[in-house]
Write a protein that holds these residues in place. Sequence first.
Motif, short mmCIF file in Angstrom:
data_model
loop_
_atom_site.label_atom_id
_atom_site.label_comp_id
_atom_site.label_asym_id
_atom_site.label_seq_id
_atom_site.Cartn_x
_atom_site.Cartn_y
_atom_site.Cartn_z
N VAL A 155 0.86 -1.18 0.00
CA VAL A 155 0.00 0.00 0.00
C VAL A 155 0.90 1.23 0.00
CG1 VAL A 155 -1.82 1.26 1.20
CG2 VAL A 155 -1.76 -1.23 1.33
N ALA A 174 -4.86 5.93 -0.65
CA ALA A 174 -3.94 4.82 -0.35
C ALA A 174 -4.12 3.81 -1.48
CB ALA A 174 -4.27 4.20 0.99
N GLU A 196 -9.53 5.01 0.38
CA GLU A 196 -9.47 6.21 1.20
C GLU A 196 -8.17 6.20 2.01
OE1 GLU A 196 -12.38 7.97 4.75
OE2 GLU A 196 -12.74 5.99 3.89
N TYR A 197 -7.54 7.34 2.14
CA TYR A 197 -6.28 7.44 2.87
C TYR A 197 -6.57 7.83 4.32
CZ TYR A 197 -1.78 9.49 4.29
OH TYR A 197 -0.63 9.81 4.96
N ALA A 198 -6.11 7.01 5.24
CA ALA A 198 -6.30 7.30 6.67
C ALA A 198 -4.98 7.86 7.20
CB ALA A 198 -6.72 6.04 7.42
N LEU A 201 -7.52 1.78 11.33
CA LEU A 201 -6.78 2.98 10.94
C LEU A 201 -7.49 4.21 11.48
CD1 LEU A 201 -6.10 2.07 7.18
CD2 LEU A 201 -4.61 1.68 9.16
N1 ADE Z 1 -2.09 1.48 5.39
C1 ADE Z 1 -2.80 0.53 4.77
N2 ADE Z 1 -3.91 1.04 4.25
C2 ADE Z 1 -3.91 2.37 4.55
C3 ADE Z 1 -4.80 3.45 4.31
N3 ADE Z 1 -5.93 3.25 3.63
N4 ADE Z 1 -4.49 4.65 4.79
C4 ADE Z 1 -3.35 4.80 5.48
N5 ADE Z 1 -2.47 3.85 5.73
C5 ADE Z 1 -2.76 2.63 5.28
#
Ligand code: ADE
Length: 330
Positions: A48, A62, A114-116, A166
């Motif tokens: 990722v 992500a 989506e980015y966490a 996350l």
């Molecule tokens: N690590 C794995 N997936 C992620 C995501 N969607 N956002 C941030 N870090 C991650």
Amino acid sequence: VRSRDRELQQQQALIGMTPNAMGVVGNRRSTEDFEIGDVLGEGSYSTVTLATTVHPPYRQYALKVLDKEHIKRERKTKYVLIERDTLKTLDGHPGVIKLWWTFQDEWSLYYVLEYAENGELLKWIKKYGSFDLRSARYYVAQILSAVEYMHEKGVIHRDLKPENILLDRNMRVKITDFGTAKLLRQDEIKDGQPAPAEVQPGGRPRARSFVGTPEYVSPEILSEGRESSFSSDFWALGCVLYQVLAGHPPFQARTEYLTFQKIINLQYDFPPGFPAHARDLVEKLLVVDPLARLGGDPANGNGIEAIKSHPFFTERLRPTRSSLSEAGAQ
Ligand code: ADE
């Protein structure tokens, strides 16, 4: 890059294709839409990375890149499809990571997620050692709300753990990694439980194998002849609640085998000072019989509501300094 940007924008304007609010043009995605950034996480057959759209407003995602050759060789196709299908099913809750697009090329499958921004809950447990009661309740309540939604949609996560929980930029929970989930159709659910799998005449019963991470796996997944159920996620929730308050998971040992032994024998202790309501909830979730576990028998009045109404979630906590000063300011 800027002049190339401008040129591209002019061409797009000519054919009526300007990037939308997501920073992308048209319906089909490809690697051309993104600039690849830092690695966020690595799995056994996927990586990722951060991916930013090449068009304004330069949105961050992500990007999960799965190696086709490796997946085929390791016979993981089923898991890859389960992850895609469950995420597509779970598109209506803020507590589950959103799958925006999927695409592929000759070599890879791509999931644009989506980015966490604030990464894994595990990172924060390590940073602070453990959480206070208020924070523990804040995070566990959000996890429970996401789990409730998943279960309503017929999804058992089966690998809930602080690495798969996350946090976004506002420290809101986003559950991820549905590669080992089970997706049940509504007709496969009876009285809030997975209906027993029918064995086809002449067919073999489905082979089951251990899925999940040793520390959070429930006893029923470990024992012969038992299926995982919605209740398995409640066991994992109990482990996570224990961990955010204690700083470490309840069942830990030198080897996977010894960890499993501890789990099936329910061998764990509470550190001194573990809050009483939290302890009571953990003790009701870490119950070996999945039906006797809190939330584990919805047909008999023991559904997820029983967890939600536990005093751990409903007890009044002392007002904080900041909430007092906010009240004073009104
Ligand atoms: N690590 C794995 N997936 C992620 C995501 N969607 N956002 C941030 N870090 C991650």
